[in-house]
Design a protein around this motif. Structure first.
Motif, short mmCIF file in Angstrom:
data_model
loop_
_atom_site.label_atom_id
_atom_site.label_comp_id
_atom_site.label_asym_id
_atom_site.label_seq_id
_atom_site.Cartn_x
_atom_site.Cartn_y
_atom_site.Cartn_z
N ILE A 86 0.82 -1.17 0.11
CA ILE A 86 0.00 0.02 -0.05
C ILE A 86 0.75 1.19 0.01
O ILE A 86 0.49 2.35 -0.68
CB ILE A 86 -1.17 0.04 1.09
CG1 ILE A 86 -1.98 -1.18 1.02
CG2 ILE A 86 -1.54 1.24 1.42
CD1 ILE A 86 -2.91 -1.37 2.19
N ILE A 87 1.93 1.27 0.71
CA ILE A 87 2.86 2.43 0.77
C ILE A 87 3.41 2.48 -0.50
O ILE A 87 3.58 3.71 -1.10
CB ILE A 87 3.86 2.19 1.97
CG1 ILE A 87 3.09 2.46 3.25
CG2 ILE A 87 4.81 3.18 1.81
CD1 ILE A 87 4.11 2.29 4.40
N TYR A 88 3.88 1.46 -1.05
CA TYR A 88 4.51 1.69 -2.40
C TYR A 88 3.68 2.14 -3.39
O TYR A 88 4.18 2.93 -4.48
CB TYR A 88 5.10 0.32 -2.99
CG TYR A 88 6.01 -0.40 -2.34
CD1 TYR A 88 6.83 0.08 -1.18
CD2 TYR A 88 6.96 -1.57 -2.79
CE1 TYR A 88 7.71 -0.27 -0.47
CE2 TYR A 88 7.95 -2.16 -2.12
CZ TYR A 88 8.35 -1.62 -0.89
OH TYR A 88 9.53 -2.24 -0.33
N LEU A 89 2.39 1.59 -3.47
CA LEU A 89 1.76 2.14 -4.54
C LEU A 89 0.67 3.49 -4.13
O LEU A 89 0.54 4.19 -5.22
CB LEU A 89 0.51 0.95 -4.81
CG LEU A 89 0.94 -0.36 -5.28
CD1 LEU A 89 -0.23 -1.41 -5.20
CD2 LEU A 89 1.60 -0.41 -6.44
N TYR A 90 0.36 3.74 -3.20
CA TYR A 90 -0.42 4.92 -2.93
C TYR A 90 0.28 6.05 -2.33
O TYR A 90 0.16 7.18 -2.57
CB TYR A 90 -1.61 4.70 -1.65
CG TYR A 90 -2.58 3.77 -2.33
CD1 TYR A 90 -3.55 4.44 -3.04
CD2 TYR A 90 -2.50 2.51 -2.38
CE1 TYR A 90 -4.68 3.52 -3.85
CE2 TYR A 90 -3.61 1.71 -2.89
CZ TYR A 90 -4.43 2.20 -3.45
OH TYR A 90 -5.42 1.33 -3.94
N LEU A 91 1.32 6.08 -1.56
CA LEU A 91 2.09 6.97 -1.06
C LEU A 91 3.43 7.55 -1.88
O LEU A 91 3.52 8.70 -1.96
CB LEU A 91 2.80 6.51 0.23
CG LEU A 91 3.43 7.80 1.29
CD1 LEU A 91 2.35 8.66 1.49
CD2 LEU A 91 4.31 7.29 2.15
N THR A 92 3.54 6.80 -2.88
CA THR A 92 4.77 7.26 -3.81
C THR A 92 4.43 8.54 -4.71
O THR A 92 5.11 9.28 -4.94
CB THR A 92 5.11 5.93 -5.01
OG1 THR A 92 5.56 4.96 -3.99
CG2 THR A 92 5.98 6.39 -5.93
N ASP A 159 -3.76 14.77 -0.42
CA ASP A 159 -2.78 13.86 -1.22
C ASP A 159 -2.41 12.57 -0.80
O ASP A 159 -2.48 11.60 -1.42
CB ASP A 159 -1.77 14.74 -1.69
CG ASP A 159 -1.05 14.07 -2.75
OD1 ASP A 159 -1.73 13.38 -3.66
OD2 ASP A 159 0.05 14.67 -3.35
N ILE A 160 -2.40 12.52 0.73
CA ILE A 160 -1.89 11.25 1.41
C ILE A 160 -3.25 10.51 1.74
O ILE A 160 -3.04 9.34 2.26
CB ILE A 160 -0.90 11.33 2.66
CG1 ILE A 160 -1.58 12.35 3.65
CG2 ILE A 160 0.47 11.96 1.70
CD1 ILE A 160 -0.65 12.26 4.79
N PHE A 161 -4.29 11.25 1.63
CA PHE A 161 -5.55 10.39 2.18
C PHE A 161 -5.63 8.97 1.72
O PHE A 161 -6.18 8.12 2.45
CB PHE A 161 -6.67 11.40 1.72
CG PHE A 161 -8.03 10.83 2.75
CD1 PHE A 161 -8.29 10.65 3.87
CD2 PHE A 161 -8.90 10.25 1.72
CE1 PHE A 161 -9.49 10.09 4.41
CE2 PHE A 161 -10.15 9.64 2.18
CZ PHE A 161 -10.14 9.57 3.77
N PRO A 162 -5.48 8.96 0.12
CA PRO A 162 -5.70 7.63 0.01
C PRO A 162 -5.00 6.40 0.58
O PRO A 162 -5.41 5.20 0.71
CB PRO A 162 -5.37 7.33 -1.73
CG PRO A 162 -5.55 8.85 -2.06
CD PRO A 162 -5.22 9.84 -0.91
N THR A 163 -3.60 6.94 0.99
CA THR A 163 -2.68 5.83 1.60
C THR A 163 -3.40 5.53 3.04
O THR A 163 -3.51 4.39 3.59
CB THR A 163 -1.56 6.53 1.78
OG1 THR A 163 -0.91 6.99 0.64
CG2 THR A 163 -0.43 5.60 2.59
N ILE A 164 -3.85 6.61 3.85
CA ILE A 164 -4.21 6.73 4.90
C ILE A 164 -5.57 5.70 5.01
O ILE A 164 -5.90 4.83 5.69
CB ILE A 164 -4.75 7.97 5.61
CG1 ILE A 164 -3.52 8.77 5.90
CG2 ILE A 164 -5.40 7.77 6.95
CD1 ILE A 164 -3.59 10.30 6.22
N TYR A 165 -6.51 5.84 3.76
CA TYR A 165 -7.77 5.29 3.67
C TYR A 165 -7.43 3.61 3.49
O TYR A 165 -8.25 2.90 4.13
CB TYR A 165 -8.50 5.78 2.36
CG TYR A 165 -9.70 5.06 2.08
CD1 TYR A 165 -10.81 5.09 3.03
CD2 TYR A 165 -9.80 4.16 1.38
CE1 TYR A 165 -12.09 4.44 2.68
CE2 TYR A 165 -11.01 3.48 0.80
CZ TYR A 165 -12.04 3.71 1.67
OH TYR A 165 -13.15 2.91 1.44
#
Length: 182
Positions: A86-92, A159-165
């Motif tokens: 998730i971090i790789y795909l959404y936070l990048t 912008d980082i909300f998808p990662t948090i979600y």
């Protein structure tokens, strides 16, 4: 069943996860040293921006996922691998790009900003934003987050909300994976 003992197979998967994270950190360091870039400046998105180490890290993490899925069936290790995936795909994209890449982000920031600025919602609004005013919970929470962080950081939060979600949904996925792996 694998011919390797389970202990060494688990060590192998953990080593793959560690190697993947090292390569990911190296690739992020390379991207952060580059000048910030807008998604509009690229034809192929992150594909043309990211160094090869990013893709190798993703491949190694995927191999660790598959080995764990088919041979170990360790739900806790699967959860750890999913967190990194998730971090790789959404936070990048949030790290690499200087602005959010989806235009819906700006619309959502606008609704939270409306509540922040005017301190009310308008459920009687019959325009295109009617459903945003009828279901204001996310925007009220967004307004609260804006207030906590200082108003100038709202684009980064969105912008980082998808990662948090996705990380918030992970316990549900963990339960499903735990159930399947038994």
């Amino acid at each position: 069943k694998s011919k390797m003992p389970e202990g060494s197979l688990k060590s192998f998967v953990l080593l793959l996860v560690l190697l993947s994270n090292i390569l990911y950190i190296i690739s992020m360091k390379e991207c952060i040293n580059e000048p910030w870039i807008s998604p509009a400046d690229t034809l192929y998105g992150l594909y043309e921006l990211m160094p090869m180490t990013f893709f190798v890290a993703g491949m190694i993490l995927s191999i660790a996922f598959v080995v764990n899925l088919y041979y170990l069936k360790d739900a806790k290790l699967m959860g750890v691998i999913l967190v990194f995936l998730i971090i790789y795909l959404y936070l990048t994209p949030a790290i690499v790009y200087d602005v959010p890449r989806f235009k819906t982000v700006y619309r959502h920031v606008g609704y939270a900003e409306f509540i922040h600025r005017y301190h009310y919602i308008d459920p009687a609004n019959n325009g295109i934003i009617h459903h945003y005013h009828c279901w204001p919970h996310a925007w009220i929470v967004g307004n609260y987050i804006f207030s906590l962080m200082g108003y100038k950081y709202h684009l980064f939060v969105i912008d980082i909300f998808p990662t948090i979600y996705e990380l918030a949904i992970l316990p549900v996925l963990y339960g499903i994976i735990n159930r399947i792996s038994k």
